[in-house]
Design an enzyme around this catalytic site. Structure first.
Site, PDB file in Angstrom:
ATOM      1  N   GLU A   1       9.495 -10.649  -1.045  1.00 23.81           N
ATOM      2  CA  GLU A   1      10.747  -9.571  -1.268  1.00 23.81           C
ATOM      3  C   GLU A   1      12.335 -10.062  -1.077  1.00 23.81           C
ATOM      4  O   GLU A   1      13.130  -9.695  -1.800  1.00 23.81           O
ATOM      5  CB  GLU A   1      10.778  -8.507  -0.116  1.00 23.81           C
ATOM      6  CG  GLU A   1       9.310  -7.895  -0.193  1.00 23.81           C
ATOM      7  CD  GLU A   1       8.130  -8.261   0.425  1.00 23.81           C
ATOM      8  OE1 GLU A   1       7.033  -7.773   0.222  1.00 23.81           O
ATOM      9  OE2 GLU A   1       8.131  -9.710   0.978  1.00 23.81           O
TER      10      GLU A   1
ATOM     11  N   ASP B   1      19.069 -29.744  -3.165  1.00 23.21           N
ATOM     12  CA  ASP B   1      17.605 -30.003  -2.834  1.00 23.21           C
ATOM     13  C   ASP B   1      17.394 -29.027  -1.602  1.00 23.21           C
ATOM     14  O   ASP B   1      16.232 -28.354  -1.645  1.00 23.21           O
ATOM     15  CB  ASP B   1      17.212 -31.379  -2.641  1.00 23.21           C
ATOM     16  CG  ASP B   1      18.220 -32.109  -1.821  1.00 23.21           C
ATOM     17  OD1 ASP B   1      19.023 -31.607  -1.451  1.00 23.21           O
ATOM     18  OD2 ASP B   1      18.036 -33.223  -1.598  1.00 23.21           O
TER      19      ASP B   1
ATOM     20  N   GLU C   1      26.703 -28.702   4.735  1.00 17.60           N
ATOM     21  CA  GLU C   1      26.554 -28.768   6.343  1.00 17.60           C
ATOM     22  C   GLU C   1      27.023 -29.966   7.001  1.00 17.60           C
ATOM     23  O   GLU C   1      27.801 -30.208   7.955  1.00 17.60           O
ATOM     24  CB  GLU C   1      25.089 -28.524   6.718  1.00 17.60           C
ATOM     25  CG  GLU C   1      24.520 -26.974   6.174  1.00 17.60           C
ATOM     26  CD  GLU C   1      25.186 -25.828   6.725  1.00 17.60           C
ATOM     27  OE1 GLU C   1      26.160 -25.997   7.454  1.00 17.60           O
ATOM     28  OE2 GLU C   1      24.861 -24.822   6.202  1.00 17.60           O
TER      29      GLU C   1
ATOM     30  N   GLY D   1      27.219 -16.327   0.941  1.00 18.11           N
ATOM     31  CA  GLY D   1      26.662 -17.675   1.214  1.00 18.11           C
ATOM     32  C   GLY D   1      25.270 -17.764   1.801  1.00 18.11           C
ATOM     33  O   GLY D   1      25.196 -18.768   2.399  1.00 18.11           O
TER      34      GLY D   1
ATOM     35  N   ASN E   1      20.487 -34.954  -2.931  1.00 18.71           N
ATOM     36  CA  ASN E   1      21.169 -35.823  -2.090  1.00 18.71           C
ATOM     37  C   ASN E   1      20.657 -35.739  -0.534  1.00 18.71           C
ATOM     38  O   ASN E   1      21.295 -36.028   0.414  1.00 18.71           O
ATOM     39  CB  ASN E   1      22.615 -35.413  -1.955  1.00 18.71           C
ATOM     40  CG  ASN E   1      22.797 -33.944  -1.755  1.00 18.71           C
ATOM     41  OD1 ASN E   1      21.921 -33.301  -1.178  1.00 18.71           O
ATOM     42  ND2 ASN E   1      24.069 -33.391  -1.876  1.00 18.71           N
TER      43      ASN E   1
ATOM     44  N   HIS F   1      -0.047   0.889  10.614  1.00 24.93           N
ATOM     45  CA  HIS F   1       0.253  -0.389  10.239  1.00 24.93           C
ATOM     46  C   HIS F   1       1.638  -0.481   9.676  1.00 24.93           C
ATOM     47  O   HIS F   1       2.117   0.311   9.037  1.00 24.93           O
ATOM     48  CB  HIS F   1      -0.708  -1.184   9.271  1.00 24.93           C
ATOM     49  CG  HIS F   1      -1.036  -0.615   8.211  1.00 24.93           C
ATOM     50  ND1 HIS F   1      -1.541   0.864   7.713  1.00 24.93           N
ATOM     51  CD2 HIS F   1      -0.501  -1.025   6.852  1.00 24.93           C
ATOM     52  CE1 HIS F   1      -1.183   1.234   6.374  1.00 24.93           C
ATOM     53  NE2 HIS F   1      -0.823   0.018   5.808  1.00 24.93           N
ATOM     54  N   HIS F   2       2.200  -1.897   9.758  1.00 23.91           N
ATOM     55  CA  HIS F   2       3.588  -2.053   9.282  1.00 23.91           C
ATOM     56  C   HIS F   2       4.712  -1.155  10.312  1.00 23.91           C
ATOM     57  O   HIS F   2       5.848  -1.068   9.719  1.00 23.91           O
ATOM     58  CB  HIS F   2       3.838  -1.424   7.874  1.00 23.91           C
ATOM     59  CG  HIS F   2       3.198  -2.289   6.934  1.00 23.91           C
ATOM     60  ND1 HIS F   2       2.543  -3.466   7.137  1.00 23.91           N
ATOM     61  CD2 HIS F   2       2.923  -2.036   5.515  1.00 23.91           C
ATOM     62  CE1 HIS F   2       1.889  -4.079   6.110  1.00 23.91           C
ATOM     63  NE2 HIS F   2       2.205  -3.092   5.012  1.00 23.91           N
TER      64      HIS F   2
ATOM     65  N   GLY G   1      19.360 -33.749   1.548  1.00 24.48           N
ATOM     66  CA  GLY G   1      19.523 -32.718   2.696  1.00 24.48           C
ATOM     67  C   GLY G   1      20.894 -31.838   2.445  1.00 24.48           C
ATOM     68  O   GLY G   1      21.039 -31.582   1.257  1.00 24.48           O
TER      69      GLY G   1
ATOM     70  N   ASP H   1       0.780  -1.296  -0.015  1.00 25.25           N
ATOM     71  CA  ASP H   1       0.064  -0.009   0.028  1.00 25.25           C
ATOM     72  C   ASP H   1       0.792   1.310   0.007  1.00 25.25           C
ATOM     73  O   ASP H   1       0.571   2.250  -0.568  1.00 25.25           O
ATOM     74  CB  ASP H   1      -0.983   0.057   1.107  1.00 25.25           C
ATOM     75  CG  ASP H   1      -0.416  -0.362   2.571  1.00 25.25           C
ATOM     76  OD1 ASP H   1       0.789  -0.660   2.620  1.00 25.25           O
ATOM     77  OD2 ASP H   1      -1.060   0.034   3.787  1.00 25.25           O
TER      78      ASP H   1
END
Length: 600
Positions: A85, A479, A512, A449, A506, A150-151, A508, A60
């Site tokens: 966004e 994935d 990590e 990253g 793979n 608002h916001h 996951g 808005d």
């Protein structure tokens, strides 16, 4: 001291531009000046910078009084609506990386919208990508009286979001009057294009249609870097030539991220062509120089480098480093073995000659002069042979698709002018050692990253590639990463871009797992039906897309050899089934070094 010099130079640039504006105003003083709305003034400036697509979402505060309408009604700029966004900021980042010498633009609404985008803006700041973030905000009266809107945070702090943006932008402005709107718009855009960093601009909805003089637009925004001090520059050149002579021509050029970000590709290519020095690239500098050039030797990332590359770079008597950005991933987990005593570093705003720093001596203007001096010095010299690194597709007995097989195999699929985008981690590490065709562009967010960045970025990259008449856009994403930002597949379908998307399934977060928790459940993800995504996200009748699953080498080879697939005339998604614990060589080595250092 360096920051002080840069601040003074920025002020000089600003005053120079102001003088130009005053001169134009004086010249037109006797004429009836045309007027233009603030919104159209901003859009015209963006047109002058080569922007033809803007990303974002309506809200808005950026729709009131027509700001969104001004964008959509502009005949030369297209509005690209995004799903959220964050993805819009990623898309603006990808657009700016591919459409060099332009900027990416993202438009959001006040508060909720801009905060959602801020992670994408932070990534652009970290990696030096020129992005303009335009925020539609409450009226100038509301900004002063601070009612319970608002916001907002409900505590009257209307400037809280601006303060947050200041942490991840180089320059910002909150427009409050039409009188200074043109000057402020010009100021932040000038900072954006000269320093290659994001900037932030708030536009109150009651200023959108206000009229300002159009004559300021006759003064072009300056792109040229500030001039180098002639005496200091001459001294620096003499010192570099002295070191080159001492090295007996055993000089290696190492290009990095800022070669691309600060627009010195042409100057570097001229240097390589005229000196014939071997040239290598850091990961963030991949494709800064054509990887098919006779002098190109491969990617240098410290201990993680191919042994042939590592040996050649680290044994050179002198390294001419151009645009270095020495982050952990970019330096092979800080395993560079290049001592300062053997190094000359050229940057956008300073030069390092061994241990001496020369603030204000920028590489854009220094490089052509250095090339002229080195070309004359090397005239008649014998050319150094550079072993050209070429990976070989292994002959594995196992028919499963391994990382050792996948990356050299897809390397044979690439063509000139392809735009190749790799998610940080598995995909980027897999592609570092794969030489790309001439005029190819490689994108990866190696420093910041942010997982999932590539999916939003590919949208912007594909639109920019279409505008520049480049080749195919090819994404490699895990994935786990895809699941963060998959919504933007719908925008790709709606806008008609046709990337090829390889999804590494793979099960996951592979990168990590390598860093910690190899067998932990927190590195696993839910199973999706990836080949149904394009249908679910908008291609209901199946005419605009096609999806595939490849589970073995034979099916992968058949697909890569299929001319229809290679044409990329529709969006295509390829699910590549891979072992849960397999990784590229460089990722395995890098994670081992990282874990070793963290335990010390």
């Amino acid at each position: 001291m360096g920051s002080t010099v840069n601040e003074l130079q920025a002020e000089v640039d600003r005053l120079h531009h102001k003088l130009q504006s005053i001169a134009v105003q004086h010249e037109l003083a006797t004429q009836d000046g045309d007027l233009i709305t603030v919104s159209d003034y901003l859009l015209t400036r963006l047109e002058q910078l080569g922007v033809t697509s803007i990303f974002g979402l309506p809200g808005d505060f950026n729709m009131r009084d027509g700001n969104q309408d001004y964008i959509e009604d502009n005949p030369r700029i297209k509005w690209v609506g995004n799903c959220n966004e964050l993805n819009a900021a990623y898309a603006a980042d990808g657009y700016a990386r591919v459409k060099e010498n332009s900027v990416g633009v993202v438009v959001t609404t006040f508060g909720v919208g801009e905060l959602s985008a801020i992670n994408g803006i932070a990534g652009a700041f970290s990696e030096m990508v020129p992005v303009l973030h335009i925020v539609g905000v409450p009226s100038t009266l509301q900004l002063k009286t601070r009612p319970l809107l608002h916001h907002t945070l409900g505590d009257g702090r209307f400037d809280a979001y601006t303060k947050a943006a200041q942490q991840v932008t180089l320059a910002n402005t909150s427009l409050m009057t039409k009188v200074n709107a043109p000057a402020e718009i010009d100021r932040v855009l000038h900072e954006c294009i000269t320093h290659s960093r994001p900037v932030y601009l708030t536009l109150p909805f009651d200023l959108v249609g206000e009229k300002v003089p159009a004559k300021h637009l006759k003064v072009p925004l300056l792109r040229a870097p500030p001039p180098n001090d002639p005496e200091v520059e001459a001294y620096v050149l003499d010192e570099i030539i002295k070191l080159v002579k001492e090295a007996g021509q055993d000089v290696v050029i190492l290009v990095d991220a800022c070669t691309i970000r600060h627009g010195v590709r042409d100057e570097v290519l001229d240097l390589v062509n005229k000196t014939q020095y071997p040239v290598y690239a850091a990961p963030m500098g991949k494709t800064a120089v054509s990887e098919q050039h006779d002098c190109y030797g491969g990617i240098y990332m410290g201990t993680l480098s191919d042994p042939r590359v590592k040996d050649r770079v680290e044994k050179a008597k002198l390294i001419l480093s151009i645009g270095a950005l020495k982050s952990d991933f970019n330096t092979g987990m800080f395993t560079y073995r290049i001592p300062p005593s053997h190094t000359i570093e050229l940057h956008s705003d300073h030069t390092l000659v061994r241990y001496a720093q020369f603030p204000g001596i920028g590489m854009k203007l220094l490089l052509p002069k250095l090339t002229g001096r080195l070309e004359e010095y090397r005239r008649g010299a014998s050319r150094l042979i550079v072993p050209h690194y070429k990976p070989v597709v292994p002959q594995e007995a196992d028919n499963r698709i391994s990382h050792a097989y996948l990356w050299p195999r897809v390397g044979e699929f690439f063509k000139e002018k392809d735009v190749i985008v790799a998610e940080t981690g598995t995909s980027s590490y897999g592609l570092f050692d794969i030489p790309l065709p001439d005029k190819a562009i490689f994108l990866s967010q190696i420093l910041y990253g942010s997982i999932g960045w590539t999916v939003g970025s590919v949208l912007g990259a594909a639109i920019a590639a279409r505008e520049r008449l480049l080749g195919r856009v090819i994404l490699f994403v895990g994935d786990g990463s895809l699941q963060l930002t998959a919504q933007e597949l719908s925008t790709m379908i709606r806008t008609g871009v046709t990337p090829i998307i390889f999804v590494i399934n793979n099960e996951g977060y592979n990168v990590e797992r390598r860093l910690h928790g190899m067998y932990r459940k927190y590195n696993d993800i839910a199973t999706w039906c990836y080949t149904s995504l394009l249908t679910a996200f908008g291609d209901v009748d199946g005419t605009a897309s096609k999806s595939y699953t490849v589970r073995d080498k034979a099916s992968l080879d058949r697909l890569l050899l299929d001319p229809e697939f290679a044409r990329a005339d529709k969006i295509q998604l390829v699910e590549v089934i891979m072992d849960k614990y397999d990784s590229p060589r460089t990722l395995e080595a890098g994670s081992a070094i990282s874990m070793l250092k963290s335990s010390q």
